[in-house]
Enzyme design. Structure first.
Site, PDB file in Angstrom:
ATOM      1  N   PHE A  85       0.928  -1.064   0.013  1.00 27.54           N
ATOM      2  CA  PHE A  85       0.157   0.236   0.000  1.00 27.54           C
ATOM      3  C   PHE A  85       1.080   1.314   0.248  1.00 27.54           C
ATOM      4  CE2 PHE A  85      -2.763  -3.228   2.034  1.00 27.54           C
ATOM      5  CZ  PHE A  85      -4.054  -2.916   1.413  1.00 27.54           C
ATOM      6  N   ASP A  86       0.369   2.310  -0.731  1.00 24.50           N
ATOM      7  CA  ASP A  86       0.856   3.516  -0.470  1.00 24.50           C
ATOM      8  C   ASP A  86       0.333   4.142   0.675  1.00 24.50           C
ATOM      9  OD1 ASP A  86       1.899   6.169  -1.444  1.00 24.50           O
ATOM     10  OD2 ASP A  86      -0.079   6.619  -1.892  1.00 24.50           O
ATOM     11  N   LEU A  87       0.780   5.044   1.358  1.00 30.86           N
ATOM     12  CA  LEU A  87       0.412   5.783   2.649  1.00 30.86           C
ATOM     13  C   LEU A  87      -0.506   6.856   2.185  1.00 30.86           C
ATOM     14  CD1 LEU A  87       0.153   5.942   5.435  1.00 30.86           C
ATOM     15  CD2 LEU A  87       2.463   6.872   5.517  1.00 30.86           C
ATOM     16  N   ASP A  88       0.188   8.154   1.884  1.00 26.58           N
ATOM     17  CA  ASP A  88      -0.628   9.404   1.475  1.00 26.58           C
ATOM     18  C   ASP A  88      -1.809   9.341   0.500  1.00 26.58           C
ATOM     19  OD1 ASP A  88       0.847  10.258   3.597  1.00 26.58           O
ATOM     20  OD2 ASP A  88       1.925  12.039   2.368  1.00 26.58           O
TER      21      ASP A  88
ATOM     22  N   LYS B  20      10.178   6.099  -6.002  1.00 30.59           N
ATOM     23  CA  LYS B  20       9.072   5.018  -5.517  1.00 30.59           C
ATOM     24  C   LYS B  20       9.472   3.427  -6.010  1.00 30.59           C
ATOM     25  CE  LYS B  20       4.945   4.447  -3.763  1.00 30.59           C
ATOM     26  NZ  LYS B  20       4.159   5.433  -3.101  1.00 30.59           N
TER      27      LYS B  20
END
Length: 216
Positions: A11-14, A146
């Site tokens: 998962f990405d966070l923001d 990323k």
């Protein structure tokens, strides 16, 4: 549609797990004021949430690299003390993580946020216990894109690429995942939109957390 077979979900966070927009933008405005720049309106700065700050400051705010590096330092004066927790978990996220856990999925975070900040946020909101690894920006050792963050998380987990899928809300998540040959689910509750996702060939577009849960 057949269910996805991947057992590892990054998962990405923001914009994916938490809505951090207020804290990030208020801290950018603080930086602009402290550095004698025009303080942009809140809505003008929505683009700043998600990408690496140094990239946004050099490209979008047209700063030379030394000034951008100073701007990041000033941003962090406020963000690490106040802005970090001007943040909230998106509705449905805890339920999604719980359901994926029950299905036996292994989960981790791969974010462009500095790793120590990501850890603090995920611990604060009770998300950390669901995660095997929290990987973030560590440009002091060269982990500054990323794709490099995702690669670090995969190596730490001992993950085979064909058993991994990324979940994120911006083109940077799609680009980073695809650079490593991973598929990406783009989610519409964050800061990106369908046009952005389609332009960067998102493998799946999901509107809600319930939609993501049903994919597995």
């Amino acid at each position: 549609m057949d269910t996805l077979k991947q057992n590892i979900i990054l998962f990405d966070l923001d914009g994916t797990l938490t809505d951090s927009m207020e804290g990030v933008i208020r801290s950018v405005q603080y930086m602009q004021e402290k550095m004698g720049m025009r303080v942009w309106e809140f809505e003008e700065l929505r683009f700043i949430v998600g990408p690496p700050l140094i990239e946004s400051f050099t490209k979008e705010l047209a700063m030379e690299l030394p000034k951008a590096e100073k701007a990041v330092e000033v941003f962090r004066e406020r963000y690490t003390t106040v802005g970090l927790f001007e943040n909230k978990v998106f509705p449905g996220i805890m339920e999604l993580l719980e359901e994926l856990k029950k299905k036996g999925k292994r989960m981790a975070v791969a974010t462009s946020k500095k790793e120590d900040q990501a850890v603090r946020i995920l611990e604060h909101f009770g998300i950390a216990p669901y995660l095997e690894v929290i990987g973030g920006d560590a440009r002091e050792i060269g982990r500054d894109t990323k794709a490099k963050v995702i690669e670090y998380v995969l190596e730490t987990m001992g993950a085979a690429k064909d058993d991994v899928i990324m979940v994120g809300d911006r083109k940077f998540d799609i680009i980073g995942a695809h650079a490593l040959g991973l598929p990406c689910i783009a989610v519409e509750w964050g800061y990106g939109d369908r046009a952005e996702f389609e332009a960067h060939d998102a493998d799946i577009i999901a509107s809600t957390t319930e939609d993501v849960a049903k994919l597995f």
